[in-house]
Design an enzyme around this catalytic site. Structure first.
Site, PDB file in Angstrom:
ATOM      1  N   GLU A 151      22.300  59.191  17.341  1.00 20.85           N
ATOM      2  CA  GLU A 151      22.943  59.878  16.241  1.00 20.85           C
ATOM      3  C   GLU A 151      22.972  59.056  14.959  1.00 20.85           C
ATOM      4  O   GLU A 151      23.016  57.834  14.979  1.00 20.85           O
ATOM      5  CB  GLU A 151      24.356  60.272  16.659  1.00 20.85           C
ATOM      6  CG  GLU A 151      24.278  61.549  17.461  1.00 20.85           C
ATOM      7  CD  GLU A 151      25.500  61.778  18.316  1.00 20.85           C
ATOM      8  OE1 GLU A 151      25.821  62.946  18.553  1.00 20.85           O
ATOM      9  OE2 GLU A 151      26.115  60.804  18.745  1.00 20.85           O
ATOM     10  N   CYS A 175      25.598  55.726   8.672  1.00 18.29           N
ATOM     11  CA  CYS A 175      25.870  54.940   9.882  1.00 18.29           C
ATOM     12  C   CYS A 175      24.701  55.170  10.840  1.00 18.29           C
ATOM     13  O   CYS A 175      24.475  56.297  11.270  1.00 18.29           O
ATOM     14  CB  CYS A 175      27.189  55.423  10.469  1.00 18.29           C
ATOM     15  SG  CYS A 175      27.598  54.677  12.040  1.00 18.29           S
ATOM     16  N   CYS A 223      23.802  51.605  25.224  1.00 20.85           N
ATOM     17  CA  CYS A 223      24.128  50.205  24.919  1.00 20.85           C
ATOM     18  C   CYS A 223      24.501  49.511  26.210  1.00 20.85           C
ATOM     19  O   CYS A 223      25.204  50.071  27.044  1.00 20.85           O
ATOM     20  CB  CYS A 223      25.288  50.117  23.937  1.00 20.85           C
ATOM     21  SG  CYS A 223      25.712  48.415  23.498  1.00 20.85           S
ATOM     22  N   CYS A 278      31.424  48.139  26.304  1.00 20.73           N
ATOM     23  CA  CYS A 278      32.815  47.903  25.938  1.00 20.73           C
ATOM     24  C   CYS A 278      33.672  49.002  26.563  1.00 20.73           C
ATOM     25  O   CYS A 278      33.251  50.151  26.663  1.00 20.73           O
ATOM     26  CB  CYS A 278      32.974  47.894  24.426  1.00 20.73           C
ATOM     27  SG  CYS A 278      32.024  46.568  23.662  1.00 20.73           S
ATOM     28  N   CYS A 324      34.283  52.371  24.557  1.00 27.69           N
ATOM     29  CA  CYS A 324      33.173  52.960  23.804  1.00 27.69           C
ATOM     30  C   CYS A 324      32.361  53.913  24.670  1.00 27.69           C
ATOM     31  O   CYS A 324      31.881  53.528  25.740  1.00 27.69           O
ATOM     32  CB  CYS A 324      32.282  51.847  23.261  1.00 27.69           C
ATOM     33  SG  CYS A 324      30.809  52.467  22.429  1.00 27.69           S
ATOM     34  N   CYS A 349      33.782  57.055  15.265  1.00 30.18           N
ATOM     35  CA  CYS A 349      33.299  55.856  15.962  1.00 30.18           C
ATOM     36  C   CYS A 349      33.411  55.990  17.463  1.00 30.18           C
ATOM     37  O   CYS A 349      34.420  56.419  17.977  1.00 30.18           O
ATOM     38  CB  CYS A 349      34.135  54.648  15.592  1.00 30.18           C
ATOM     39  SG  CYS A 349      34.233  54.358  13.864  1.00 30.18           S
TER      40      CYS A 349
END
Ligand code: SAH
Ligand code: SF4
Length: 389
Positions: free
Chosen positions: A93, A106, A113, A117, A120, A350
């Protein structure tokens, strides 16, 4: 038939080399680069100041192709989010955030990933693959010229620039996809491409210490570090990479970076998690961490209200708590902002960049990559660890 070269994959020097291979002088590369990155051209026939023979050569050997758009949504607050197809069932995205005096894009650097985390949703997807240069810069290319098209603004250097700032805060850990990220950064800064100043381009990292040093040497842009915790025990549980690069090392890397950075502070991002990292004691511990005599790190704090997602088991700190936390930092003289949550209604906030498309059949490939990273960064790399309370 040999595969076409995607010219979005080439940095300025590589484009000169590519033109040399075609028997063309360096200034042709500059022209070509302007057509691509300043006019948003993808059709060689439109490049009217290039000789017809060169255009024909390019048509048979090259292409200019960004990832294709799967969905394109604009939120009530003007935030625009594109979901882009990066092949084999992977999607990333890109989010545009308009503000009064600037427009921030962004962008993503990886599909998924591996850092994983705790808070996330990108991390929860696992790691799929690194994006190529063309897929990274292609997000800026696509967004800038789509935004202009929507507003009826002409392409080219005379048309009003829509994207004035870029933050690498989408999906992925930019410093674990180092070379393509740096090449894309160089294009963002190049005067014959986007000509953005180093201060307006920000890399956000979860703290890959050796790569922070490498970035300071190869392309020092503004740096944001995702801190999220005031001590190692807490951070180990939230950002598993902390076990490899604990806070003292991370703070030292930040100080070293500042000697080369275009700004004289590091931005620390801090995701506000109810009952986990948001007490007054945590705030005071943070102040002590960054204001530590000779070991101090000049910094600003950006507090991010946690964007919840179903599987996280975590909650957003309430506004009064976030304000009280910010006040402790500010009383210590640290500039602190609380990030406005934007694009909530289109899942563009986020950590919500989960992507609607996932390929579960590529698990084996992902596990292999993960094993590679674990060899490099330790066996806890990318593992979920319980948060100590
Ligand atoms: N991998 C890089 C950049 C992408 S994440 C990094 O971690 O810095 C961009 C920012 O969004 C990071 O500060 C990250 O910690 C934050 N973030 C991730 N998930 C979030 C969530 N659910 N709510 C709020 N912020 C989140
Ligand atoms: Fe990766 Fe950043 Fe999400 Fe952590 S916060 S899992 S480093 S994208």
């Amino acid at each position: 038939m040999t595969a076409l070269t995607n010219l979005l994959d080439l940095d300025p020097a590589q484009l000169v080399a590519y033109c040399a291979e075609l028997g063309e002088k360096p200034f042709r590369a500059k022209q070509l680069q302007r057509w691509i990155h300043q006019f948003g051209a993808s059709d060689f026939d439109a490049m009217t100041d290039l000789a017809k023979s060169l255009r024909d050569k390019l048509k048979s050997r090259a292409t200019i192709a960004a990832p294709s758009v799967i969905t394109d949504h604009t939120s009530a607050d003007g935030t625009r989010k594109w979901l882009l197809d990066v092949g084999q069932g992977n999607a990333v995205e890109t989010v545009f955030i308009p503000e009064e005096n600037r427009g921030t894009l962004c962008i993503s650097t990886q599909a998924g990933c591996a850092v994983n985390c705790r808070f996330c949703s990108t991390g929860k997807q696992g790691f799929s693959r690194n994006l190529t240069v063309g897929e990274i810069i292609g997000q800026l290319w696509m967004a800038e010229f789509e935004l202009r098209k929507t507003k009826g603004i002409e392409p080219g250097p005379k048309g009003e620039r829509q994207i004035t700032n870029v933050v690498m805060m989408g999906m992925g850990e930019p410093l674990l996809n180092f070379e393509p990220t740096v090449t894309a950064l160089k294009l963002m800064l190049d005067d014959n491409a986007y000509g953005l100043s180093r201060r307006r381009v920000t890399v956000s990292t979860s703290g890959v210490v050796p790569m922070i040093d490498k970035l300071s040497q190869e392309c020092p842009v503004a740096l944001a570090v995702s801190l999220h915790a005031s001590n190692d025990a807490l951070r180990d549980g939230l950002v598993p990479l902390n076990r490899k690069y604990p806070l003292a090392e991370l703070m030292a890397a930040c100080r070293r970076y500042l000697a080369f950075a275009p700004r004289d502070f590091i931005t620390f991002e801090y995701c506000m998690l109810d009952g986990v990292n948001d007490s007054d004691a945590h705030a005071r511990e943070l102040v002590a961490l960054v204001q530590n005599g000779e070991d101090s790190v000049p910094c600003k704090f950006n507090l991010i209200p946690f964007n919840p997602f179903p599987e996280s088991g975590l909650k957003r700190s309430n506004n009064a708590r976030i304000k009280a936390f910010a006040q402790i930092l500010m009383d210590a003289g640290i500039v602190t902002t609380i990030r406005k949550t934007r694009g909530d209604d289109i899942d563009a906030a986020c950590g919500q960049l989960a992507g609607e498309i996932q390929d579960r059949t590529k698990v084996q490939e992902r596990m292999q990559k993960m094993a590679e990273y674990q060899k490099k960064f330790g066996k806890n790399f990318g593992r979920i660890v319980e948060v100590p309370r």
